[in-house]
Scaffold this active site. Structure first.
Site, PDB file in Angstrom:
ATOM      1  N   LYS A 191      15.822 112.959  -4.587  1.00 55.30           N
ATOM      2  CA  LYS A 191      15.284 114.128  -3.713  1.00 55.30           C
ATOM      3  C   LYS A 191      14.673 115.218  -4.772  1.00 55.30           C
ATOM      4  CE  LYS A 191      17.576 113.870   0.566  1.00 55.30           C
ATOM      5  NZ  LYS A 191      18.579 114.188   1.480  1.00 55.30           N
ATOM      6  N   ARG A 209      17.630 111.630  22.515  1.00 58.07           N
ATOM      7  CA  ARG A 209      17.939 110.096  22.260  1.00 58.07           C
ATOM      8  C   ARG A 209      19.326 109.740  22.917  1.00 58.07           C
ATOM      9  NH1 ARG A 209      15.941 109.661  16.121  1.00 58.07           N
ATOM     10  NH2 ARG A 209      17.117 111.119  15.847  1.00 58.07           N
ATOM     11  N   GLU A 232      22.694 110.046  16.969  1.00 61.45           N
ATOM     12  CA  GLU A 232      22.990 111.072  17.973  1.00 61.45           C
ATOM     13  C   GLU A 232      23.689 110.256  19.408  1.00 61.45           C
ATOM     14  OE1 GLU A 232      19.938 112.996  15.647  1.00 61.45           O
ATOM     15  OE2 GLU A 232      20.022 110.765  16.688  1.00 61.45           O
TER      16      GLU A 232
END
Length: 641
Positions: free
Chosen positions: A294, A408, A380
């Site tokens: 990253k 979701r 989730e």
């Protein structure tokens, strides 16, 4: 001016690329320079116009390699969580528009099919790339003229933990397709460090010669009736297991009927090009595992990738990030501090989040009670059912999830928590219009989809102190409860006690004016806009009352009846979808009781809202201060006639 000159002199190749076809005209040896120029463009662009930095910097080499090897847009690239796709935007005709990304009227910060033919699928949320790309790949096999088209899904390691990704993998293994899945592994360490023997095996199994030999052997066995799809699956599983045994490496793809390649260095563009060229025409589903870093190419981001996910404005030369001014507290920090206070008092309090520890401020609890914090990753649905399991055994979970992502987990909320009346508290961050992240991230539907669940109170605090009190109320309640609050400041950090819970379903009178024809009825922090509107209206000689309902479920029927008896017109204001939202609940309550009063609902209209600042979007949607004034003043004028 010096900054502009530096930017121009370092984009000599990028200046020549108006579309991926131009990239493919370059010699492969020029690709590292293209990657460097793209990274410089991202640094320069995002230093003043903030966006998702770390992921996009890390994925540059992969994206350049994909567009170089594949014939896009005939071949399709499907991104998973599009905040890694800035290089894709720069290569697909949007370089000049890149300075407008995430601004009102500018390009989106995520791939958007409505924006470009190179953007193949909506991808603001994690985990959908494999399923969507699999659908495209299978459709191509059954569409004349597209049988030889390639489809590539680029998914990050964090997204791979999402349940939908595994459902996609499972179906990729059992349906005929030629899908290539590229796993951008930049944090999760799916595989251990690899040794020289494994590197040798990786090179061998991706070489052109090896695969041509393998393909000939496979066809010979098939022609003699010694190989079919079932036996092929067994061979693939045996091959993966053998490679794992010899190389002393295991990975999550073992046992799948999917060919696995890697891991390779995903920040080495020429190596990625080489591997893609060798495996792109293989038949059947494949997984290419690439390691990236990253923030690659920018030292400050590489040293601290979490803070550089979306760092805001910064000095490109030094990496110094701009500091926010003022001492205002954020809603998420009020939540985080209150969660710590509750945990200090009650041993059964636990915190759960889905890959948003710092974003939701659950990390505050992690610092004081690390054994009571669970970050489940981008899962989730699992977070909610996991919370239900904890609650069934005496714990009180506080689940902190962004509003758009909680969508979701709707079935999990109903089936695994609400039906059983389990004491799980949903703390819904980033509710309402979130601004620059746009259509996939606005939290517009929570009031609508949660307030219909029986036995589940739903509230929206209008001020910071109220969030603290609501959390104490939720802990004292013997069932599930939800509260929603926006991104951003709530004023000063509240110091009120959390000892006294409030009465569920009880709103409050903010300003009740004798002789007022119109009552403004709000839910959540839009109360601040309504207060300003009342002041402006008073200056115009228009009397207005103001009420803060606090609860959407249950509504304060006693207060609503009082409002209807004293006024001729009600204006409801909410930072959410009007259709089925707070205003609709008010209308429904009044209609069910035969109360005839005019109601004007202000909120988000029945359409998709793009990106811009929250202030700009509220104005466009028509529920800012000016819109409230107009709604009341127009009716006041009618009343005088």
């Amino acid at each position: 001016m010096e900054h502009e000159d530096r930017q121009l002199t370092q984009t000599t190749l990028l200046d020549r690329i108006a579309a991926p076809a131009d990239l493919r005209k370059l010699d492969e040896s020029q690709l590292p320079q293209v990657c460097a120029e793209i990274r410089q463009s991202i640094i320069n662009g995002l230093s003043d116009n903030p966006g998702h930095f770390g992921s996009s910097m890390g994925a540059v080499d992969i994206i350049v390699a994909m567009h170089y090897v594949f014939n896009t847009p005939f071949d399709r690239i499907v991104y998973d969580v599009g905040h890694q796709a800035y290089a894709h935007k720069l290569l697909t005709g949007r370089r000049e528009a890149f300075v407008t990304q995430r601004t009102l009227g500018g390009i989106s910060g995520f791939p958007a099919p409505s924006e470009s033919c190179y953007d193949t699928f909506t991808c603001g949320h994690a985990g959908n790339s494999i399923s969507a790309a699999l659908g495209m790949a299978i459709a191509d096999l059954n569409t004349p003229g597209r049988e030889e088209a390639h489809t590539v899904a680029l998914i990050g390691d964090a997204s791979m933990s999402n349940g939908l990704a595994f459902e996609g993998l499972n179906n990729a293994a059992i349906n005929p397709n030629n899908l290539l899945i590229i796993l951008n592994d930049n944090d999760m360490s799916i595989s251990p460090n690899v040794g020289s023997l494994h590197r040798y095996l990786s090179e061998l199994t991706t070489s052109g010669g090896y695969n041509r030999w393998r393909h000939r052997v496979y066809n010979a066995f098939r022609n003699k009736g010694l190989m079919d799809d079932r036996r092929r699956g067994r061979v693939l599983r045996f091959g993966n297991a053998l490679k794992s045994l010899v190389s002393n490496q295991q990975n999550i793809f073992e046992g799948l009927d999917i060919r696995y390649f890697g891991p390779f260095n995903g920040n080495h563009v020429r190596k990625v090009v080489q591997v893609l060229n060798e495996i792109k025409d293989m038949k059947g589903p494949r997984i290419l595992h690439l390691h990236t870093v990253k923030g690659y190419g920018y030292e400050p981001a590489m040293r601290n990738p979490s803070d550089w996910h979306a760092p805001g404005k910064f000095d490109p030369a030094t990496g110094q990030r701009s500091q926010s001014t003022g001492g205002s507290a954020k809603w998420q920090d009020v939540f985080g501090r209150t969660l710590v206070d509750l945990a200090d008092r009650h041993e059964n309090v636990v915190g759960i989040t889905a890959a948003m520890l710092s974003g939701t401020s659950v990390d505050m609890l992690q610092k004081t009670h690390p054994e009571r914090v669970y970050d489940v990753g981008i899962s989730e649905g699992h977070a909610v059912t996991f919370a239900g399991g904890l609650a069934s055994q005496g714990k009180h979970p506080f689940v902190a999830v962004y509003s758009a992502f909680l969508q979701r987990a709707y079935d999990n909320i109903i089936h695994d928590v609400a039906i059983q009346r389990l004491p799980v508290t949903f703390c819904i961050d980033r509710a309402g219009l979130v601004g620059e992240d746009g259509v996939t991230h606005h939290g517009l539907f929570d009031l609508s989809y949660l307030s219909n669940i029986p036995g589940m109170p739903v509230a929206a605090p209008s001020e910071g102190w109220m969030l603290r009190t609501l959390m104490a109320t939720a802990y004292a309640y013997d069932g599930p409860m939800a509260m929603r609050y926006p991104r951003g400041s709530c004023g000063e950090m509240p110091a009120n006690s959390i000892d006294e819970p409030m009465t569920i379903g009880k709103g409050r009178v903010v300003a009740e004016t004798e002789g007022a024809d119109t009552a403004i009825v709000t839910i959540g922090p839009v109360l601040a806009d309504a207060r300003k509107a009342v002041e402006i209206l008073a200056q115009r000689g228009i009397k207005t009352s103001l009420y803060d309902m606090i609860w959407v479920n249950p509504l304060d029927g006693e207060l609503l009846r009082r409002i209807a008896e004293r006024h001729k017109h009600i204006v409801t204001v909410e930072d959410g979808i009007r259709k089925g939202g707070f205003g609709s609940k008010v209308l429904e309550w009044l209609a069910d009781r035969g109360i005839d009063i005019r109601v004007t609902r202000l909120g988000v209209p029945d359409e998709w809202i793009a990106h811009g600042t929250v202030k700009e979007l509220r104005n466009i949607c028509g529920f800012d201060t000016d819109a409230i004034v107009a709604a009341v003043a127009g009716q006041a004028s009618d009343c005088r006639k």
